[in-house]
Design an enzyme around this catalytic site. Structure first.
Site, short mmCIF file in Angstrom:
data_model
loop_
_atom_site.label_atom_id
_atom_site.label_comp_id
_atom_site.label_asym_id
_atom_site.label_seq_id
_atom_site.Cartn_x
_atom_site.Cartn_y
_atom_site.Cartn_z
N LYS A 212 0.84 -1.19 0.00
CA LYS A 212 0.00 0.00 0.00
C LYS A 212 0.88 1.24 0.00
CE LYS A 212 -2.08 2.76 2.96
NZ LYS A 212 -2.29 3.94 2.08
N GLY A 265 7.47 5.77 7.36
CA GLY A 265 6.43 6.78 7.54
C GLY A 265 6.59 7.46 8.89
N SER A 266 5.48 7.96 9.41
CA SER A 266 5.55 8.75 10.62
C SER A 266 5.68 7.87 11.86
CB SER A 266 4.29 9.62 10.76
OG SER A 266 3.20 8.85 11.19
N THR A 267 6.29 8.45 12.88
CA THR A 267 6.46 7.73 14.15
C THR A 267 5.10 7.40 14.76
OG1 THR A 267 8.60 8.79 14.54
CG2 THR A 267 7.44 7.92 16.47
N GLY A 268 4.17 8.35 14.70
CA GLY A 268 2.86 8.12 15.29
C GLY A 268 2.13 6.95 14.67
N VAL A 269 2.16 6.86 13.34
CA VAL A 269 1.51 5.75 12.65
C VAL A 269 2.19 4.43 13.01
CG1 VAL A 269 1.05 4.72 10.38
CG2 VAL A 269 0.62 7.16 10.76
N GLU A 293 11.21 2.41 9.53
CA GLU A 293 12.01 3.64 9.60
C GLU A 293 11.02 4.78 9.65
OE1 GLU A 293 13.21 7.13 8.36
OE2 GLU A 293 13.45 6.04 6.47
N CYS A 327 13.42 12.21 5.45
CA CYS A 327 13.52 11.83 6.87
C CYS A 327 14.85 12.28 7.45
CB CYS A 327 13.38 10.32 7.03
SG CYS A 327 11.85 9.65 6.35
N GLU A 425 9.32 17.40 14.46
CA GLU A 425 9.55 17.15 13.04
C GLU A 425 8.54 17.95 12.22
OE1 GLU A 425 10.35 13.35 10.15
OE2 GLU A 425 8.59 13.26 11.44
#
Length: 543
Positions: A212, A265-269, A293, A327, A425
């Protein structure tokens, strides 16, 4: 059947074309851009070898010219996620049992296709769909992806060659099995090479994949899928779906055959995904591999002995290439007061010289940020900085989304080392500078280490070797990729394996053997040629 112990071609990093005026590559790329802009395409999902058109068409537009339509993609739903999982599982047995050299051949052929007939087309798609300059597209969509494909084959052969010792009368062997189930590849918008590597690395090792991509990268993902199909990736081995993230996650992360996720992708996700995997751990046949990462708040720290012009150039390139949407982009700098005046003059002069606009004009160094959501988020940071008395605008700061999502390359100076743009970020073209007194270099190192939860990339500039050693040791956990007298971006496959720790991910080092080891499960085999026939050991005998 015939067999052999095969040596793969020795990989070399793909040469970067320069697209100078009058060059053949420039002519080809210009033609590919013109052709892509002249048509509107219909982009399907690819599931089990079928092209799937749902009728739920979503527009594809260049970020620098958002009223233009490059085409439309067909969005799927939960049923298509389930369909892709089943296609991956159906393809697994044949793909897993295919001799590894035939899997390797497919991806080596994909590298040749990108290096040759698809190069201009893939670069043009990356430029238009993700608003990358010709050079940024070349080092990403062409060279880095070619390197991933070639070097991964080489690393795979090294993994298979690693075998245990055997005692007399015994043969010990190790097999590297693909994971039991399917792998989920969740890829970002900013690097076409990452979007290509995340599904192909597990596939090379015998896994089947549900892929995806970010919606804002679908335009070039479609070209990648065409490359993979032409290279000979069988139906169902890599299944490309366009589904909203939470919808895909709800199906995939609850499936008993979920074997692992390859994520950028993002740390939160990523943390949400990790939590969801933990909540569903009882459902899975085996413990999933979690490879990710994530974010970065990447630093540059200069010692009073640093070379001012080299430092300024590294900051401009490190912070503003691809609009800071890397990143690894430099977003916080710690500079000594003895250098700041001269460095600031160089920075201001360079930013005044930078041209901003569409990727079609090759004289533009700087293009648009990826979408309106990103534009609005960056604009809010700049609005807040303008109001804050601890912040001074050094250069840039203007935003305009009337034609494209353009944010000027911006430099802020703050007297507060914990100001929000030093800590959070932003993922945009904003560099914040904190100036420290030259005698406080060691204290500045402590600030670098403690300010951000991330630990992806960082750089130190110094001519003093004692200072370089001190920074290397004090910042040992602050960056997974650490640069000395160079910008903190531009890792090369096979040379600087990439990844970071802390909130920046699992540090599994894409571009090295370490990453591929995550996609196999070893089986050790011991064969004894003359097994014992008496349970008694010599020590049991009477003297």
């Amino acid at each position: 059947m015939s067999t052999g112990l095969f040596s793969v071609p020795t990989p070399r990093n793909e040469p970067v074309l320069n697209y100078a005026p009058g060059s053949e590559e420039r002519k080809n790329l210009k033609a590919a851009i013109e052709e892509a802009r002249s048509q509107s395409i219909d982009v399907p999902m690819y599931i089990g070898g079928e092209e799937v058109y749902t009728g739920q068409r979503k527009p594809l537009a260049p970020p620098h010219d958002h009223r233009h339509r490059l085409g439309y993609f067909h969005e799927g739903d939960a049923s298509h996620v389930a369909q892709a999982i089943q296609a991956a599982l159906n393809a697994r047995e044949a793909w897993t049992n295919l001799s590894w050299e035939h899997r390797a051949t497919i991806f080596l052929k994909a590298a040749e296709l990108i290096a040759g007939p698809y190069r201009a087309r893939l670069n043009a798609a990356t430029m238009l769909g993700q608003s990358k300059s010709a050079y940024q597209a070349e080092i990403d969509a062409a060279c880095e992806l070619i390197d991933f494909l070639r070097f991964n084959v080489f690393f795979a052969s090294q993994i298979y060659e690693q075998q245990p010792e055997s005692a007399a009368g015994v043969w010990n062997r190790t097999e590297q099995r693909p994971l039991e189930g399917f792998v989920f590849a969740l890829t970002p918008f900013n690097f076409t090479a990452i979007a290509g590597n995340l599904p192909t690395a597990p596939a090379l090792m015998g896994n089947t994949v549900v892929w995806k991509p970010a919606y804002s990268q679908i335009y070039s993902a479609n070209v990648l899928m065409q490359v993979f199909r032409e290279a000979g990736v069988p139906a169902g081995v890599i299944n490309l779906i366009y589904v909203d993230g939470p919808v895909a996650g709800e199906v995939i992360l609850r499936h008993p055959d979920f074997a692992g996720i390859h994520f950028t992708g993002s740390t939160g996700v990523f943390q949400t995904i990790w939590k969801t995997i933990g909540e569903n751990i009882h459902r899975y046949k085996s413990y999933p591999r979690i490879v990710g990462e994530t974010g970065g708040k990447d630093f540059v720290i200069a010692h009073p002995s640093a070379h001012p012009k080299a430092l300024a150039t590294a900051l401009v390139r490190g912070a503003f290439e691809y609009q800071g949407q890397k990143c690894s982009a430099a977003s916080r700098a710690y500079l000594p007061a003895n250098l700041w005046g001269e460095v600031r003059e160089y920075l201001v002069a360079d930013l005044a010289d930078i041209r901003m606009g569409g990727v079609e004009d090759f004289s533009n160094f700087f293009n648009a940020v990826i979408d309106e959501r990103s534009f609005d988020r960056i604009a809010r940071y700049l609005e807040e900085a303008e109001k804050n008395p601890s912040v001074q605008l050094i250069a840039g700061g203007k935003c305009d989304k009337s034609k494209g999502y353009f944010v000027e390359p911006t430099i802020l100076e703050t007297v507060d080392p914990n100001y929000v743009t030093m800590c959070e970020e932003i993922f945009g073209p904003v560099l914040t500078v904190y100036v420290y007194q030259p005698e406080n270099f060691e204290d500045a190192l402590a600030l670098v280490d403690a300010t951000s939860p991330y630990a992806l990339t960082g750089a130190v500039f110094a001519q003093d070797r004692y200072a370089i050693e001190m920074a290397s040791k004090k910042l040992v956990n602050a960056a997974g990729n650490f640069y000395i007298n160079d910008k903190p971006t531009g890792a090369v496959v096979g040379q600087q394996p990439f990844g970071g720790a802390r909130a920046s991910g699992t540090n599994d080092k894409a571009g090295s053997m370490l990453n591929l080891l995550r996609w196999v499960s070893p089986r050790t085999i011991k064969e004894t040629f003359s097994p014992p026939t008496d349970y008694k050991y010599p020590f049991m005998q009477e003297s």
